[in-house]
Design an enzyme around this catalytic site. Sequence first.
Site, PDB file in Angstrom:
ATOM      1  N   CYS A 115       0.887  -1.168   0.000  1.00 23.76           N
ATOM      2  CA  CYS A 115       0.000   0.000   0.000  1.00 23.76           C
ATOM      3  C   CYS A 115       0.914   1.203   0.000  1.00 23.76           C
ATOM      4  O   CYS A 115       1.570   1.486   1.006  1.00 23.76           O
ATOM      5  CB  CYS A 115      -0.903   0.029   1.233  1.00 23.76           C
ATOM      6  SG  CYS A 115      -1.786   1.598   1.393  1.00 23.76           S
TER       7      CYS A 115
ATOM      8  N   SER B  79      -0.923   2.111   4.744  1.00 33.70           N
ATOM      9  CA  SER B  79      -0.495   0.746   5.070  1.00 33.70           C
ATOM     10  C   SER B  79      -1.680  -0.210   5.040  1.00 33.70           C
ATOM     11  O   SER B  79      -1.799  -1.090   5.873  1.00 33.70           O
ATOM     12  CB  SER B  79       0.188   0.708   6.433  1.00 33.70           C
ATOM     13  OG  SER B  79      -0.649   1.300   7.419  1.00 33.70           O
TER      14      SER B  79
END
Lengths: 206, 101
Positions: A106, A110
Site C-alpha cells: 500500500c 499501510s
Amino acid sequence: MSGAGHHRNAELQARVNRLLDLAESRGVITRGQVDARIEAFGDRVTARNGADMVVRAWNSPEYRERLLADAGAAAAELGHAGGGYSSDIRLHAVANTPTVHHVVVCTLCSCYPLAWLGPPPAWYKSEAYRSRVVRDPRGVLREFGLVLPNSTEVRVWDASAEARYLVVPQRPPGAEELSEDAQRDLVTRDCLIGVAVPRLPAEVSR
Amino acid sequence: MSFAVGDRVRVLTMNPPGHNRAPRYVRGHVGEVVRLVGDGRFPDESAVIGDAARREDIVTVAFAGPELWGPDSHTGDRVHVDLFVSYLEAVGERSDGGRTR
C-alpha cells in the site's frame, strides 16, 4: 529491511497512555476491553487464517475457483469473515503461477488484509518498502531472499482504495505428500504478502 | 464515467489541495482496466464530510513498468492500482499530438 522510527517509541507510548487515560476516564473503553481486543488479535487474527484458505485451495480445485472469484465469500466459508471496520473492504485473491508472481503493497498508507494475515510487520509500513517495491519489485524481493527468473512476470498490487489483496502461492513440489496441517506451516505471512514462497523443510534447512 | 475491462485509461494530472487517493506515481500515466472492484465512498469527499460523501466506482488499472519508470524498468513488471473513476479519463485517438502510448 527494518522499520524506521523506533526511536519514537517512547514518545508514542506516552501519547497512547494519555489517550487511554482519557478514554477510560470518560467511560469510552476500559483497559480490560483493550487487552481483550489485543488478545483476540494474537489468538484469532493471524496469518493462519490466510494459510487455511491457501491450503484449501491447494487441495480443492473447486475451492480455488471460488477463492479467486470471490475471496471474501471463500474466506467466510472457512469461518474467516473479515467484518469489522468497514463493509467496503473487499478481499481479492491473486494466484501465483509458474510464470507470474504477485506481491502486495500500500503505497499511500499501510492498507493490509489484517483479518486474514494478522497485524502487519513493521517493514510493510516502512517508506522504504512502500516506495521501492513498485519501482523495483525484483530488487526488493531479492533482498527478501526471493530471486525470480528474469522471465517471470511480477505483478504488484497497490491496495490504495477499498480492496485488500491476498497472494495464493504455488504449492511446492512434494508438499502434496504432507498433511494439511503440515502444509499450513509452509504458508507463512510473507508468502501471503508475496515477498516469499513456500518451501519444504528440507529446502529451508539447506 | 464508467469503464469496462480492457479499456485504456489515463490518470488525470492533478494536484488537488485536499485528500486524494490517486498515488502520485501513476498520475499522467496510461494503463489498462483489468478489474471492476465495486464502489466505495469517494475519499476526497469522505475525508471532509465522512459517510455523507458520494459513492463512486473503483477500477483496478494495470500499468506496465516502463510506462511508470522508463526504459530501465523490467518489461515484465506490472503495477496494479485501484482508482476511483473520477481520477481517470479514457484514452482514445488524440488529435492534439499528445502522448498516446
